[in-house]
Design a protein around this motif. Sequence first.
Motif, short mmCIF file in Angstrom:
data_model
loop_
_atom_site.label_atom_id
_atom_site.label_comp_id
_atom_site.label_asym_id
_atom_site.label_seq_id
_atom_site.Cartn_x
_atom_site.Cartn_y
_atom_site.Cartn_z
N SER A 86 42.62 -30.55 37.37
CA SER A 86 42.26 -29.71 38.51
C SER A 86 41.67 -28.39 38.04
O SER A 86 40.75 -27.86 38.66
CB SER A 86 43.46 -29.48 39.43
OG SER A 86 44.45 -28.72 38.80
N TYR A 87 42.16 -27.86 36.93
CA TYR A 87 41.58 -26.63 36.38
C TYR A 87 40.14 -26.87 35.92
O TYR A 87 39.23 -26.10 36.24
CB TYR A 87 42.44 -26.11 35.22
CG TYR A 87 41.81 -24.93 34.53
CD1 TYR A 87 41.84 -23.67 35.11
CD2 TYR A 87 41.16 -25.08 33.31
CE1 TYR A 87 41.24 -22.59 34.49
CE2 TYR A 87 40.56 -24.00 32.68
CZ TYR A 87 40.61 -22.76 33.27
OH TYR A 87 40.00 -21.69 32.66
N ASN A 113 38.09 -29.11 36.84
CA ASN A 113 37.21 -29.43 37.98
C ASN A 113 37.03 -28.25 38.93
O ASN A 113 36.35 -28.38 39.94
CB ASN A 113 37.77 -30.64 38.74
CG ASN A 113 37.65 -31.91 37.94
OD1 ASN A 113 36.68 -32.11 37.22
ND2 ASN A 113 38.65 -32.77 38.03
N GLY A 114 37.68 -27.12 38.62
CA GLY A 114 37.51 -25.92 39.42
C GLY A 114 38.30 -25.89 40.71
O GLY A 114 38.00 -25.09 41.59
N THR A 115 39.31 -26.75 40.83
CA THR A 115 40.08 -26.79 42.07
C THR A 115 41.43 -26.08 41.97
O THR A 115 42.21 -26.14 42.89
CB THR A 115 40.31 -28.25 42.53
OG1 THR A 115 40.96 -28.96 41.49
CG2 THR A 115 38.99 -28.92 42.87
N SER A 116 41.70 -25.43 40.85
CA SER A 116 42.94 -24.66 40.72
C SER A 116 42.59 -23.23 40.32
O SER A 116 41.45 -22.92 39.97
CB SER A 116 43.88 -25.28 39.70
OG SER A 116 43.37 -25.10 38.39
N LYS A 117 43.58 -22.37 40.37
CA LYS A 117 43.38 -20.97 40.05
C LYS A 117 43.02 -20.79 38.59
O LYS A 117 43.40 -21.59 37.74
CB LYS A 117 44.65 -20.17 40.34
CG LYS A 117 45.04 -20.14 41.79
CD LYS A 117 46.31 -19.34 41.96
CE LYS A 117 46.75 -19.32 43.40
NZ LYS A 117 47.98 -18.54 43.59
N ILE A 118 42.32 -19.72 38.31
CA ILE A 118 42.00 -19.38 36.92
C ILE A 118 43.30 -19.02 36.22
O ILE A 118 44.14 -18.30 36.75
CB ILE A 118 41.00 -18.21 36.87
CG1 ILE A 118 39.67 -18.64 37.47
CG2 ILE A 118 40.84 -17.70 35.45
CD1 ILE A 118 38.66 -17.53 37.59
#
Length: 80
Positions: free
Chosen positions: A50-51, A53-58
């Motif tokens: 998810s990180y 793929n850009g779907t979680s927080k930095i």
Amino acid sequence: MIVAIEGIDGSGKNTLLNGVSDILCQLGKTVSSMSFPRYGATDAATIISSYLNGTSKIMSPFVLSSIYAEDRYQSSNDIA
């Protein structure tokens, strides 16, 4: 024996793995392989996915590297 092949995406890890595996098999050795993160196999890999793929927080580099380490820890029974 455990052999670890490390490198960035596209650096030829699978090509090297295939070559080493072929040689070891020709020598009569049994070979199995595992790649990390283990997408779909560990909770940590789900977070990593998810990180990436850009779907979680930095996350900080420390937190992210800890999650990568957790992915390997969650795979320790399979490694053993």
